[in-house]
Write a protein that holds these residues in place. Structure first.
Motif, PDB file in Angstrom:
ATOM      1  N   LEU A   1       0.813  -1.213   0.000  1.00 47.79           N
ATOM      2  CA  LEU A   1       0.000   0.000   0.000  1.00 47.79           C
ATOM      3  C   LEU A   1       0.845   1.260   0.000  1.00 47.79           C
TER       4      LEU A   1
ATOM      5  N   ALA B   1      -4.673   4.094   9.521  1.00 45.05           N
ATOM      6  CA  ALA B   1      -3.845   4.750   8.512  1.00 45.05           C
ATOM      7  C   ALA B   1      -4.292   4.314   7.120  1.00 45.05           C
ATOM      8  N   PHE B   2      -4.488   5.294   6.241  1.00 43.66           N
ATOM      9  CA  PHE B   2      -4.905   5.054   4.852  1.00 43.66           C
ATOM     10  C   PHE B   2      -6.255   4.325   4.766  1.00 43.66           C
TER      11      PHE B   2
ATOM     12  N   THR C   1      -7.317   1.670   6.323  1.00 50.05           N
ATOM     13  CA  THR C   1      -7.118   0.227   6.136  1.00 50.05           C
ATOM     14  C   THR C   1      -7.826  -0.657   7.155  1.00 50.05           C
ATOM     15  N   ASP C   2      -8.180  -0.137   8.315  1.00 49.33           N
ATOM     16  CA  ASP C   2      -8.641  -1.005   9.404  1.00 49.33           C
ATOM     17  C   ASP C   2      -9.990  -1.648   9.062  1.00 49.33           C
TER      18      ASP C   2
ATOM     19  N   GLU D   1      -4.893  -4.032   9.147  1.00 50.13           N
ATOM     20  CA  GLU D   1      -4.577  -2.634   9.435  1.00 50.13           C
ATOM     21  C   GLU D   1      -3.192  -2.342   8.870  1.00 50.13           C
ATOM     22  N   TYR D   2      -2.876  -1.070   8.717  1.00 45.31           N
ATOM     23  CA  TYR D   2      -1.622  -0.740   8.062  1.00 45.31           C
ATOM     24  C   TYR D   2      -0.422  -1.276   8.842  1.00 45.31           C
TER      25      TYR D   2
ATOM     26  N   GLU E   1       0.213  -4.750   7.924  1.00 44.58           N
ATOM     27  CA  GLU E   1       0.737  -4.816   6.564  1.00 44.58           C
ATOM     28  C   GLU E   1       2.247  -4.544   6.561  1.00 44.58           C
TER      29      GLU E   1
END
Length: 283
Positions: free
Chosen positions: A135, A186-187, A189-190, A200-201, A204
Motif C-alpha cells: 500500500l 492509517a490510509f 485500512t482497518d 490494518e496498516y 501490513e
C-alpha cells in the motif's frame, strides 16, 4: 509574474483533480494577485521560516504541511477560543504581505510522488531504490551496514538533533523501507476481511518485515503494533530495526526537491529558495 500565475503553473504540472476538490491544497493567507517577488519552499511555515522569507524579500511561501494547527488546515483559527500564537503569526504574515500556498494532496498524487522522489534523491539512495511495495512503502536495497551506521547516516543527511531507534546497534541490515504513518486507521485500512482476518496498516508493515525488509523508517507512530513486533523480533535475535526520524524530518527533503521543479516552472522569472525547518525535537 503574479503569485496566482505561479500556482497555476504548479497545478498544471500536477495531476488534475476533480472540479469539486475541497481538500487542504489552497491559499492560507495573502493576496494571490500580488506580483511575486520570490518563492520560498519549506515543509512547514514555521515562524522562523516566515522570518527567513521576509529577510529574503520573498512573498510566496510554498509549503507541504499545515500552517495553523488543525488537521483540515483552515486558513483561520476555528477552535472557538483565543489563540495568541495564531494571532501573532497571522499578523507577521499580513504585515509583510506573505502568501502561503499549501501543496500536499497534489504532491502525493504526483507520479512519482513528489515528496518521496526528493527524499530518495537527497538521501543519495536513487541507485538503491526498488520501487513501491504494498500500500505505501518505498524499498531500498542498500549496501550492507549496521543499524548504527544507518542511524548515523540519517542524522547527518537529515540534520537531526538525535534519533530514536529500535534495534541492536550492531545488527547487519540491507533492505530498508520508508513506510507511511503507523497510526490508527492509517490510509483507511482497518477492517475485517471476508476471511475473518483483521487488516490494518501496521500489520501490513509487519508482513513486509517478515517477507522482505530488515528495517523501516516510518512517519507518525504508535507503539503497540509494528514497533512492538520489532522489539520482540530483536529480543529473539532477528536483524530488524526501526528508525523514528519523525514525520516532518522524513518529508523535509521533498521540499528541497520542490525548489528544483518550481525553478523549472518559473524559468528564472523569480528566485526560488529552499528553507529547511530543522529538527522539531531536542534530545
Amino acid at each position: 509574474m503574479k503569485i496566482r500565475e505561479v500556482i497555476e503553473k504548479v497545478l498544471e504540472y500536477h495531476p488534475k483533480f476533480p472540479e469539486d476538490y475541497a481538500g487542504c491544497d489552497t491559499y492560507k493567507c495573502g493576496d494571490p494577485e500580488a506580483e511575486c517577488t520570490g518563492i520560498v519552499t519549506a515543509l512547514v511555515p514555521t515562524v522562523e521560516v516566515i522570518r527567513k522569507t521576509i529577510e529574503l524579500g520573498c512573498n510566496l511561501l510554498f509549503v507541504h504541511e499545515p500552517a495553523f494547527y488543525s488537521t483540515p488546515d483552515y486558513p483561520d483559527w476555528r477552535a472557538g477560543f483565543h489563540n495568541s500564537v495564531y494571532e501573532e503569526k497571522r499578523k507577521l504574515l499580513d504585515d509583510h504581505g506573505i502568501v502561503i500556498w499549501r501543496d500536499h494532496d497534489h504532491m502525493h498524487a504526483h507520479q512519482p510522488d513528489s515528496i518521496f522522489t526528493g527524499v530518495t534523491k537527497y538521501l543519495g539512495w536513487e541507485d538503491y531504490a526498488e520501487g513501491k511495495a504494498g500500500l505505501f512503502a518505498y524499498v531500498y536495497n542498500l549496501p550492507e551496514c549496521t543499524v548504527e551506521d544507518l542511524k548515523n547516516e540519517l542524522i547527518e543527511k537529515l540534520h537531526l538533533n538525535g534519533l530514536r531507534y529500535v534495534g541492536d546497534s550492531q545488527s547487519k541490515i540491507r533492505k530498508v523501507a520508508i513506510v507511511g504513518h503507523l497510526c490508527l486507521n492509517a490510509f483507511g485500512t482497518d477492517h475485517e476481511d471476508e476471511n475473518g482476518y483483521f487488516v490494518e496498516y501496521g500489520t501490513e508493515v509487519i508482513k513486509l518485515l517478515e517477507q522482505e525488509v530488515d528495517a523501516i523508517i516510518p512517519g507518525e507512530i504508535i507503539e503497540w503494533t509494528t514497533l512492538s513486533y520489532i522489539r520482540d523480533a530483536v529480543q529473539l535475535g532477528k536483524n530488524k530495526a526501526m528508525f523514528n526520524i519523525g514525520h516532518f524530518s522524513m518529508e523535509e527533503l521533498g521540499m528541497r526537491y520542490a525548489k528544483d521543479w518550481i525553478e523549472e516552472l518559473v524559468d528564472g522569472v523569480v528566485p526560488v529558495t529552499y528553507v529547511p525547518c530543522g529538527d522539531l525535537y531536542r534530545f
